[in-house]
Design a protein around this motif. Structure first.
Motif, mmCIF file in Angstrom:
data_model
loop_
_atom_site.group_PDB
_atom_site.id
_atom_site.type_symbol
_atom_site.label_atom_id
_atom_site.label_comp_id
_atom_site.label_asym_id
_atom_site.label_seq_id
_atom_site.Cartn_x
_atom_site.Cartn_y
_atom_site.Cartn_z
ATOM 1 N N VAL A 98 -3.404 12.131 -3.159
ATOM 2 C CA VAL A 98 -4.786 11.661 -3.270
ATOM 3 C C VAL A 98 -5.677 12.693 -3.943
ATOM 4 O O VAL A 98 -6.630 12.323 -4.647
ATOM 5 N N ASN A 99 -5.391 13.973 -3.759
ATOM 6 C CA ASN A 99 -6.184 14.973 -4.469
ATOM 7 C C ASN A 99 -5.977 14.870 -5.977
ATOM 8 O O ASN A 99 -6.934 14.971 -6.755
ATOM 9 N N SER A 100 -4.738 14.637 -6.395
ATOM 10 C CA SER A 100 -4.479 14.459 -7.826
ATOM 11 C C SER A 100 -5.115 13.172 -8.335
ATOM 12 O O SER A 100 -5.687 13.132 -9.432
ATOM 13 N N GLY A 101 -5.005 12.107 -7.532
ATOM 14 C CA GLY A 101 -5.621 10.849 -7.928
ATOM 15 C C GLY A 101 -7.130 10.954 -8.014
ATOM 16 O O GLY A 101 -7.761 10.421 -8.940
ATOM 17 N N TRP A 102 -7.730 11.644 -7.050
ATOM 18 C CA TRP A 102 -9.179 11.832 -7.056
ATOM 19 C C TRP A 102 -9.619 12.626 -8.286
ATOM 20 O O TRP A 102 -10.609 12.270 -8.946
ATOM 21 N N ALA A 103 -8.894 13.695 -8.587
ATOM 22 C CA ALA A 103 -9.239 14.501 -9.764
ATOM 23 C C ALA A 103 -9.186 13.653 -11.032
ATOM 24 O O ALA A 103 -10.021 13.805 -11.935
ATOM 25 N N ALA A 104 -8.213 12.741 -11.094
ATOM 26 C CA ALA A 104 -8.098 11.864 -12.266
ATOM 27 C C ALA A 104 -9.270 10.895 -12.348
ATOM 28 O O ALA A 104 -9.820 10.652 -13.434
ATOM 29 N N LEU A 105 -9.667 10.327 -11.211
ATOM 30 C CA LEU A 105 -10.822 9.425 -11.218
ATOM 31 C C LEU A 105 -12.099 10.178 -11.571
ATOM 32 O O LEU A 105 -12.962 9.659 -12.292
ATOM 33 N N GLY A 148 -14.732 9.636 -14.838
ATOM 34 C CA GLY A 148 -16.059 9.132 -14.504
ATOM 35 C C GLY A 148 -16.105 8.064 -13.440
ATOM 36 O O GLY A 148 -17.086 7.313 -13.356
ATOM 37 N N HIS A 149 -15.086 7.993 -12.565
ATOM 38 C CA HIS A 149 -15.036 6.924 -11.568
ATOM 39 C C HIS A 149 -15.185 7.403 -10.127
ATOM 40 O O HIS A 149 -15.137 6.578 -9.206
ATOM 41 N N SER A 150 -15.360 8.691 -9.895
ATOM 42 C CA SER A 150 -15.322 9.194 -8.526
ATOM 43 C C SER A 150 -16.542 8.790 -7.702
ATOM 44 O O SER A 150 -16.512 8.886 -6.473
ATOM 45 N N ARG A 151 -17.611 8.332 -8.349
ATOM 46 C CA ARG A 151 -18.790 7.896 -7.600
ATOM 47 C C ARG A 151 -18.779 6.396 -7.325
ATOM 48 O O ARG A 151 -19.740 5.857 -6.781
ATOM 49 N N GLN A 152 -17.715 5.743 -7.700
ATOM 50 C CA GLN A 152 -17.570 4.322 -7.414
ATOM 51 C C GLN A 152 -16.882 4.148 -6.061
ATOM 52 O O GLN A 152 -16.724 5.102 -5.304
ATOM 53 N N THR A 153 -16.491 2.931 -5.721
ATOM 54 C CA THR A 153 -15.790 2.702 -4.464
ATOM 55 C C THR A 153 -14.356 3.185 -4.605
ATOM 56 O O THR A 153 -13.590 2.657 -5.414
ATOM 57 N N VAL A 154 -14.012 4.205 -3.826
ATOM 58 C CA VAL A 154 -12.668 4.785 -3.860
ATOM 59 C C VAL A 154 -12.123 4.772 -2.436
ATOM 60 O O VAL A 154 -12.689 5.390 -1.532
ATOM 61 N N ILE A 155 -11.023 4.060 -2.248
ATOM 62 C CA ILE A 155 -10.386 3.903 -0.941
ATOM 63 C C ILE A 155 -9.065 4.660 -0.978
ATOM 64 O O ILE A 155 -8.244 4.429 -1.865
ATOM 65 N N VAL A 156 -8.865 5.571 -0.032
ATOM 66 C CA VAL A 156 -7.641 6.368 -0.035
ATOM 67 C C VAL A 156 -6.662 5.799 0.982
ATOM 68 O O VAL A 156 -6.980 5.644 2.156
ATOM 69 N N GLY A 157 -5.481 5.450 0.501
ATOM 70 C CA GLY A 157 -4.430 4.970 1.386
ATOM 71 C C GLY A 157 -4.837 3.720 2.126
ATOM 72 O O GLY A 157 -5.974 3.500 2.380
ATOM 73 N N ARG A 194 -11.781 27.486 5.955
ATOM 74 C CA ARG A 194 -13.139 27.336 5.421
ATOM 75 C C ARG A 194 -13.122 26.785 3.999
ATOM 76 O O ARG A 194 -14.121 26.242 3.526
ATOM 77 N N ARG A 195 -11.998 26.922 3.325
ATOM 78 C CA ARG A 195 -11.878 26.404 1.956
ATOM 79 C C ARG A 195 -11.249 25.015 1.916
ATOM 80 O O ARG A 195 -11.131 24.421 0.846
ATOM 81 N N PHE A 196 -10.830 24.499 3.074
ATOM 82 C CA PHE A 196 -10.084 23.238 3.106
ATOM 83 C C PHE A 196 -10.910 22.079 2.557
ATOM 84 O O PHE A 196 -10.417 21.272 1.761
ATOM 85 N N ARG A 197 -12.150 21.985 2.958
ATOM 86 C CA ARG A 197 -12.988 20.875 2.493
ATOM 87 C C ARG A 197 -13.166 20.919 0.980
ATOM 88 O O ARG A 197 -13.035 19.899 0.293
ATOM 89 N N GLY A 198 -13.434 22.090 0.445
ATOM 90 C CA GLY A 198 -13.606 22.203 -0.998
ATOM 91 C C GLY A 198 -12.325 21.990 -1.774
ATOM 92 O O GLY A 198 -12.350 21.485 -2.904
ATOM 93 N N ASN A 199 -11.193 22.348 -1.159
ATOM 94 C CA ASN A 199 -9.906 22.200 -1.838
ATOM 95 C C ASN A 199 -9.346 20.786 -1.757
ATOM 96 O O ASN A 199 -8.358 20.479 -2.435
ATOM 97 N N ASN A 200 -9.941 19.948 -0.918
ATOM 98 C CA ASN A 200 -9.442 18.582 -0.720
ATOM 99 C C ASN A 200 -10.584 17.578 -0.848
ATOM 100 O O ASN A 200 -10.939 16.886 0.114
ATOM 101 N N PRO A 201 -11.174 17.481 -2.028
ATOM 102 C CA PRO A 201 -12.378 16.648 -2.186
ATOM 103 C C PRO A 201 -12.145 15.176 -1.892
ATOM 104 O O PRO A 201 -13.059 14.486 -1.436
ATOM 105 N N ALA A 202 -10.942 14.675 -2.132
ATOM 106 C CA ALA A 202 -10.691 13.256 -1.876
ATOM 107 C C ALA A 202 -10.882 12.916 -0.409
ATOM 108 O O ALA A 202 -11.381 11.835 -0.062
ATOM 109 N N LEU A 203 -10.502 13.840 0.478
ATOM 110 C CA LEU A 203 -10.564 13.565 1.910
ATOM 111 C C LEU A 203 -11.989 13.516 2.434
ATOM 112 O O LEU A 203 -12.236 12.965 3.513
ATOM 113 N N PHE A 204 -12.929 14.088 1.694
ATOM 114 C CA PHE A 204 -14.301 14.167 2.182
ATOM 115 C C PHE A 204 -15.300 13.423 1.300
ATOM 116 O O PHE A 204 -16.430 13.187 1.722
ATOM 117 N N ASN A 205 -14.905 13.052 0.102
ATOM 118 C CA ASN A 205 -15.837 12.390 -0.810
ATOM 119 C C ASN A 205 -15.480 10.944 -1.117
ATOM 120 O O ASN A 205 -16.286 10.221 -1.710
#
Length: 523
Positions: A206-213, A217-226, A282-293
């Motif tokens: 999902v992190n790779s998929g999120w980076a691709a979206l 230009g699609h990361s601010r749209q509706t993105v559902i993980v798993g 402390r870096r987990f949230r920043g390193n895993n943007p898909a899980l939090f955004n």
């Protein structure tokens, strides 16, 4: 889609007995929350890939006559990738949609869906091409076949694929990343060496998929993980490499917390790819943007034979329909652990009732009840109907039997109704919720406002008690009505007088359609 394979053996043995002894109750006893006035923007999805592929024109005509607005479409990686059944990785730029992919089927399907005025929820799923997996897969399952295409799929290759998809279909705005990652036939292994490695694999995917979206230009749209399977197979020894991990067990490992929501440390953390120290966490949230955004996570909350307010297998780690708060509660707790205030949604991305586990009449009532409860809950981002047609064998959640007969749920889906309370004192109001699902198409087609009639039959035929203007973009109404007497309540709506979709299930121009009827009593 995979519910039958996840039903526990004990349920398979006792299911027929429960049905024979009347364990499934009638809809007269159904009830729910009584507050009215809620406004819902939930997505209303519909999925039936086999029917779309076999007969896209008739399927889409039927969907439009039912008022479907969003079609969930599974774009399987291995279906379009070059050399999908080879271990040899193809050359070229696999983030480029024009470099070796075969999009023809999906170009046609996406184009056809949009030509009928419907949107697409594009599930960018597996299995993966063999060259993007690791060798050494578990032995094939008698029911689900080989695991080669889901065995340790490559996150970097998946990211390239998502980027190619997002570029090819850049005009879409609703995306899903992978499907049922806690189910072995969709992602394997689940456990290896006693560790839940599927959570680590999926986190990378999902992190790779999120980076691709984001790159497209699609990361601010509706993105559902798993989209999680709703129940687990049991303890790790029973889950093994290829069965089902309980959804909350999977999600806690995904977010690197234990059962008490403490951050994992040491070997337990390392085994599932998590930070092993406080500084690294402390870096987990920043390193895993898909899980939090991401907008949220999906779930397939089938309740088997139970009404929507009950679970077949109650489990603090399960997410059957009435347990969806387990998932939203997890979101709140893990976000708090990592200093985020985001309130993520749970998306119901596959749902329905199998006739046989419930009666056809109860299936029709239960899908209305579940949609009403979803409408009232702002943390539920979508409601989904899985399948239009029943397949030849097994998964009978469709609205039409395999032989072509319309089930009661066909009509209740097209025009749902629910009254959370069905009795009150004279002079008091009852809440009436429902929808004229095709009304949105009718408004666009005619340019005219649409109205739903609330009708009552107290013994001398149905008469309109109240006309309600449809202002919700998905056709919903939610109002209070003072009924003059008891009787049967239904909703009515009229198709436009102009020519409507030309298919064998569409109502004739100008004809009324009706919801199911619900009895009320005044005292």
């Amino acid at each position: 889609m995979s519910l039958i394979g996840r039903i526990r053996a004990s349920w398979m043995r006792i299911g027929a007995v429960m049905l024979a002894t009347g364990a499934v109750t009638g809809c007269a006893a159904l009830s729910g929350p009584s507050s009215a006035g809620a406004s819902s923007n939930q997505l209303v999805m519909f999925e039936d890939g086999p029917s779309l592929i076999a007969n896209p024109t008739q399927t889409l005509q039927t969907m439009r006559s039912l008022g479907v607005q969003i079609v969930r479409l599974n774009l399987a990686w291995q279906d379009v990738a070059p050399n999908a059944n080879s271990r040899s990785r193809p050359g070229g730029n696999l983030a480029d949609p024009n470099d070796g992919y075969n999009w023809s089927r999906y170009d046609q399907l996406v184009g056809a869906i949009r030509s009928y005025g419907m949107n697409v929820d594009l599930l960018i799923g597996g299995g993966a091409p063999l060259w993007a997996t690791q060798p050494g897969a578990a032995s094939p399952s008698p029911q689900f076949g080989p695991f080669d295409h889901v065995w340790y799929p490559s996150a970097s290759d998946y990211g390239n694929f998502v980027q190619a998809v997002a570029r090819r279909y850049s005009y879409l705005n609703t995306w899903e990343l992978w499907d049922e990652p806690n189910w072995g036939p969709a992602l394997a292994p689940q456990y290896s060496g006693g560790s839940l490695v599927s959570a680590r694999i999926f986190r990378q995917l999902v992190n790779s998929g999120w980076a691709a979206l984001k790159a497209t230009g699609h990361s601010r749209q509706t993105v559902i993980v798993g989209s999680l399977s709703q129940d687990g197979s049991g303890p790790p020894s029973k889950v093994g490499a290829t069965n089902t991990t309980a959804p909350l067990t999977f999600m806690r490992a995904l977010y690197c917390v234990d059962s008490r929501y403490n951050q994992l440390r040491g070997n337990a953390a390392a085994a599932v790819g998590c930070p092993t120290t406080k500084a690294a966490s402390r870096r987990f949230r920043g390193n895993n943007p898909a899980l939090f955004n991401a907008t949220g996570a999906g779930v397939h909350p089938y309740p088997y034979s139970q009404r929507p307010t009950q679970a077949q297998f109650p489990d603090p780690n399960g997410v059957e329909f009435n347990e969806i708060p387990h998932l939203t509660g997890l979101f709140d707790r893990v976000n708090k652990v990592y200093g985020s205030k985001k309130r993520m949604q749970a998306f119901n991305t596959e749902y329905g009732y199998q006739v046989g586990y419930v009666t056809a009449a109860n299936a029709a009532a239960y899908i209305n009840w579940a949609e009403y409860l979803s409408f009232k809950n702002p943390r539920i981002g979508s409601y989904d109907q899985f399948e239009l047609h029943d397949p030849p064998n097994g998964f009978s959640t469709g609205l039409i039997t395999h032989s072509g007969a319309l089930k009661p749920s066909y009509f209740s889906y097209r025009m749902p109704i629910w009254l959370p309370a069905t009795s009150t004192r004279r002079g008091r109001s009852l809440e009436v919720w429902g929808a004229a699902r095709p009304a949105n198409f009718a408004r666009r087609f005619t340019g005219k406002a649409q109205f739903v009639a609330i009708q009552l039959n107290s013994g001398s035929g149905f008469r309109t008690i109240k006309n309600v203007k449809v202002t919700n973009g998905r056709g919903y109404i939610d109002t209070f009505v003072k009924f003059p007497r008891g009787g049967q309540v239904r909703l009515a709506w009229q198709y436009p007088n102009q020519s409507w979709a030309n298919n064998p299930f569409a109502q004739a121009a100008g004809q009324f359609i009706y919801s199911m009827s619900i009895g009320i009593a005044l005292h």
